[in-house]
Design an enzyme around this catalytic site. Structure first.
Site, PDB file in Angstrom:
ATOM      1  CB  SER A  72      -0.863   0.060   1.351  1.00  0.00           C
ATOM      2  OG  SER A  72      -1.572  -1.325   1.080  1.00  0.00           O
ATOM      3  CD  GLN A 182      -2.685 -10.881  -4.885  1.00  0.00           C
ATOM      4  OE1 GLN A 182      -2.147 -12.053  -5.151  1.00  0.00           O
ATOM      5  NE2 GLN A 182      -2.845 -10.566  -3.630  1.00  0.00           N
ATOM      6  CB  CYS A 328      -8.897  -4.592   1.295  1.00  0.00           C
ATOM      7  SG  CYS A 328      -7.200  -4.995   0.999  1.00  0.00           S
TER       8      CYS A 328
END
Ligand SMILES: *Cc1c(COP(=O)(O)O)cnc(C)c1O
Length: 380
Positions: A72, A182, A328
């Protein structure tokens, strides 16, 4: 009860070899990497060794890798760092292009930038989750300075046409960032060959600990730092280096690079076996995402007439860890923004199950999963 873990897109278990390399830097080698004495220099050296390992995985120069606290943060740094320098340098550019299926770290950064006067285009995706290259090129304006499109989607596993996107970005002299959290360790990523200018990655998705990430920034790209303080990370990111975790990240990258082919093969086999068994045993299902351009370990299925949360709860009772999409968004009952974007109707989207395989999974795990799903769904 034996835990069967199928949520490797949410996080992964730390590998033994990773922990082993980290350990000295949590104990005797506690020096601050900026200090001049021996244990300080040892920390510094360990960080630079790790930087080389991360760089090797992406085929870039070690000096183009910066350590952060997570994926993030890397996403925030890329978007805000490049946005703020437009303002500072008065480039007159204020437009960003991204997609509707990005991770919240991208989408929320974009929203924050919109509040500060930047303009963002959120591209639609097709029913498999691909962006359209013509739509992308048509969205480009005189004021566009950044295209940020994820390498592979965390919910449905679709791999975006990265090389084609980068060509379009180059042609229009626009910086191209990709969230590869990912994709890292799952797909070969050569940033130079693919023409990627900035890339985000995270440790805990590739068997390193939580709380460490990295960003690759091509040496020709200039960004403003947004974490102010000391001169660490070549003045791009302040804060005393998290030495042990940086070492862990480097080791995880080294393992990922060495094992990429066998890892891909193993996960793809588990995935295809799971899909085969699912199709044999269940009707009224929809497999989401591309069946060909897909992350090796990703399965995303919608079951009709079952509630995702109820399913996850019953799987948990059997020792199975799975998810309904992204970690999330779990906890709120809203339908995934990714499933909405690919046009899954709500009666199907409510029954979503995401299974993501990892290195610690076996065929036996898949058999147990299938048996459990049959009991839960078919014997209701
Ligand atoms: C997990 C994830 C992130 C966030 O990484 P953290 O290290 O958890 O902050 C960002 N993007 C994608 C695609 C992810 O899957």
């Amino acid at each position: 009860m034996l835990i069967r873990y199928f949520d490797n897109a949410a996080t992964t278990k730390i590998k033994e070899e990773v922990l082993k390399e980290m350990f000295p830097y949590l104990t005797e080698e506690y020096g601050n990497a900026s200090s001049i004495y021996k244990i300080g220099r040892n920390s510094k050296r360990a960080i630079e060794e790790s930087r080389k390992r991360v760089a090797s995985l992406f085929n870039c120069e070690p000096s183009e890798i910066y350590f952060t606290s997570c994926g993030s943060e890397s996403d925030n740094m890329a978007l805000k760092g490049l946005a703020y320098i437009q303002k500072e340098k008065n480039t007159g550019k204020n437009h960003i292009i991204t997609s509707k299926i990005e991770h919240p770290a991208i989408l929320e950064s974009c929203k924050a930038l919109e509040k500060q006067g930047f303009e963002v285009t959120y591209l639609d995706v097709d029913e498999e989750g691909f962006i359209n290259l013509n739509t992308l090129e048509n969205a480009i304006k005189e004021s566009t300075f950044l295209i940020s499109i994820m390498f592979a989607n965390n919910e449905i596993g679709t791999i975006e046409p990265i090389e084609e996107i980068s060509k379009i970005a180059k042609k229009h002299n626009i910086t191209f960032h990709t969230d590869a959290v990912q994709a890292t360790g799952n797909i070969e990523i050569d940033v130079k060959k693919l023409g990627i200018d900035m890339l985000s990655m995270s440790g805990h998705k590739i068997y390193a600990p939580k709380g460490i990430g990295a960003i690759y920034i091509d040496k020709n790209i200039e960004i403003n730092r947004f974490l102010d303080g000391g001169h660490q990370e070549k003045n791009k990111r302040a804060g005393t280096e998290n030495v042990a975790e940086i070492v862990g990240l480097g080791k995880a990258c080294e393992i990922a690079e060495k094992n990429l082919k066998t890892y891909q093969e193993k996960l793809t086999n588990l995935r295809e076996y799971f899909f085969k068994k699912i199709k044999e045993n269940f009707k009224d299902i929809k497999i989401n995402g591309s069946l060909t351009k897909r992350l090796p370990g990703n399965c995303n299925i919608c079951f009709k007439n079952i509630d995702s949360n109820e399913l996850l709860f019953k799987l948990d009772e059997k020792g199975i860890c799975a998810s309904g999409g992204s970690a999330c968004s779990s906890g709120d009952n809203s339908i995934s923004h990714v499933l909405t974007a690919i046009g899954v109707p709500s009666e199907l989207a409510n029954g979503v199950l995401r299974i993501t395989f990892g290195d610690f999974n076996s065929k036996d795990d898949v058999d147990y999963l299938i048996t459990s799903l049959k009991k839960i769904i078919l014997e209701r």
